[in-house]
Design a protein around this motif. Structure first.
Motif, PDB file in Angstrom:
ATOM      1  N   ARG A 195       0.853  -1.176   0.000  1.00  0.00           N
ATOM      2  CA  ARG A 195       0.000   0.000   0.000  1.00  0.00           C
ATOM      3  C   ARG A 195       0.890   1.228   0.000  1.00  0.00           C
ATOM      4  N   ASN A 196       0.572   2.170  -0.872  1.00  0.00           N
ATOM      5  CA  ASN A 196       1.313   3.429  -0.932  1.00  0.00           C
ATOM      6  C   ASN A 196       0.486   4.536  -0.299  1.00  0.00           C
ATOM      7  N   ALA A 222      -7.442  15.538   1.013  1.00  0.00           N
ATOM      8  CA  ALA A 222      -6.995  15.802  -0.358  1.00  0.00           C
ATOM      9  C   ALA A 222      -5.842  14.881  -0.739  1.00  0.00           C
ATOM     10  N   ASP A 223      -4.934  14.680   0.196  1.00  0.00           N
ATOM     11  CA  ASP A 223      -3.785  13.797  -0.017  1.00  0.00           C
ATOM     12  C   ASP A 223      -4.259  12.380  -0.342  1.00  0.00           C
ATOM     13  N   THR A 224      -5.215  11.873   0.431  1.00  0.00           N
ATOM     14  CA  THR A 224      -5.722  10.524   0.230  1.00  0.00           C
ATOM     15  C   THR A 224      -6.414  10.383  -1.124  1.00  0.00           C
ATOM     16  N   SER A 225      -7.211  11.387  -1.486  1.00  0.00           N
ATOM     17  CA  SER A 225      -7.923  11.338  -2.774  1.00  0.00           C
ATOM     18  C   SER A 225      -6.945  11.329  -3.938  1.00  0.00           C
ATOM     19  N   PHE A 226      -5.941  12.212  -3.896  1.00  0.00           N
ATOM     20  CA  PHE A 226      -4.947  12.254  -4.964  1.00  0.00           C
ATOM     21  C   PHE A 226      -4.091  10.985  -4.964  1.00  0.00           C
ATOM     22  N   GLY A 227      -3.822  10.463  -3.760  1.00  0.00           N
ATOM     23  CA  GLY A 227      -2.990   9.264  -3.652  1.00  0.00           C
ATOM     24  C   GLY A 227      -3.604   8.044  -4.290  1.00  0.00           C
ATOM     25  N   LEU A 285      -1.022   8.754 -10.701  1.00  0.00           N
ATOM     26  CA  LEU A 285       0.093   9.675 -10.432  1.00  0.00           C
ATOM     27  C   LEU A 285       0.377   9.731  -8.933  1.00  0.00           C
ATOM     28  N   GLY A 286      -0.679   9.779  -8.144  1.00  0.00           N
ATOM     29  CA  GLY A 286      -0.498   9.793  -6.696  1.00  0.00           C
ATOM     30  C   GLY A 286       0.219   8.559  -6.194  1.00  0.00           C
ATOM     31  N   GLU A 287      -0.086   7.404  -6.773  1.00  0.00           N
ATOM     32  CA  GLU A 287       0.605   6.165  -6.394  1.00  0.00           C
ATOM     33  C   GLU A 287       2.101   6.282  -6.641  1.00  0.00           C
TER      34      GLU A 287
END
Length: 239
Positions: free
Chosen positions: A187-188, A211-216, A220-222
């Motif tokens: 998990r990243n 916001a961090d979690t949604s983008f992650g 790209l977030g991964e």
């Protein structure tokens, strides 16, 4: 290990939790504990080893859930903090704190049901040796985290008092193969680096975390995630 002398200082141990897990750092503490619980599953009556147990954040948490746990660390000062936490929680009978070297674990093969390390591999000078030892003494499960070489951590790594070892996916897979471990899941998380959260109030940090979690969760977030949680299983040993 990087920063070995710094890590063992009394004043560092006394302030370790308050500096890293207050303010927005509470979100980090919560997420890391959740990652450990998810990876290990039910731990009641299981024998667990924590490498680099530090002040006992995870050690005490697992003992409260019924694990028989050994916490190994190089710092007497850190373990003093851990023993006090265990005393306050009333779980001293479930925990043994042991000073030792993670590259030469003083346990026989297949001694524990699970072995894990958090906030350790970014300081490791010989990660292959450490991971091989973790695999050797575990019957079932090995779990650890890494800081990633495609993350924002690269930009400020040189500012840290002892720097960090950053890992790419290929390197971790090679380490797992060499240790005889099979990847069971990764998990990243945390596109925004830990240092950012520690600088802001907890109430404000919550909005950034959403916001961090949604983008992650995007592709790209991964790729830009600061940390990865690696869960691996131990293969059959040859005679």
């Amino acid at each position: 290990m990087k920063g070995k002398e710094w890590y063992q200082a009394d004043d560092v141990a006394q302030e370790y939790d308050s500096k890293r897990f207050s303010r927005g750092g509470r979100l980090i503490d919560h997420r890391e504990k959740r990652a450990v619980l998810d990876a290990l599953g039910p731990v009641e009556d299981k024998d667990v080893l924590e490498i680099a147990c530090g002040t006992g954040r995870f050690t005490v948490m697992l003992a409260e859930r019924g694990a028989n746990i050994v916490g190994l660390d190089i710092s007497r000062a850190m373990m003093t903090q851990g023993r006090e936490k265990a005393r306050r929680a009333g779980v001293e009978d479930h925990i043994e704190f042991l000073r030792g070297d993670a590259a030469r674990l003083p346990f026989p093969d297949d001694h524990f049901d699970a072995v894990f390390a958090m906030r350790f591999f970014h300081l490791a000078d010989t990660p292959a040796k450490f991971l091989a030892e973790m695999a050797r003494v575990s019957k079932e499960l090995v779990f650890f985290d890494t800081f990633n070489d495609t993350s924002a951590r690269v930009a400020y790594n040189w500012l840290l008092p002892m720097g960090s070892r950053l890992y790419g996916d290929e390197e971790v897979h090679e380490l797992l193969d060499a240790a005889g471990l099979t990847l069971a899941g990764v998990r990243n998380d945390f596109v925004l680096p830990y240092g950012f959260y520690r600088k802001i109030p907890n109430g404000v940090a919550g909005a950034f975390r959403e916001a961090d979690t949604s983008f992650g969760e995007t592709s790209l977030g991964e790729r830009l995630a600061s940390v990865s949680y690696w869960r691996a299983t131990v293969g059959e040993r040859s005679d």
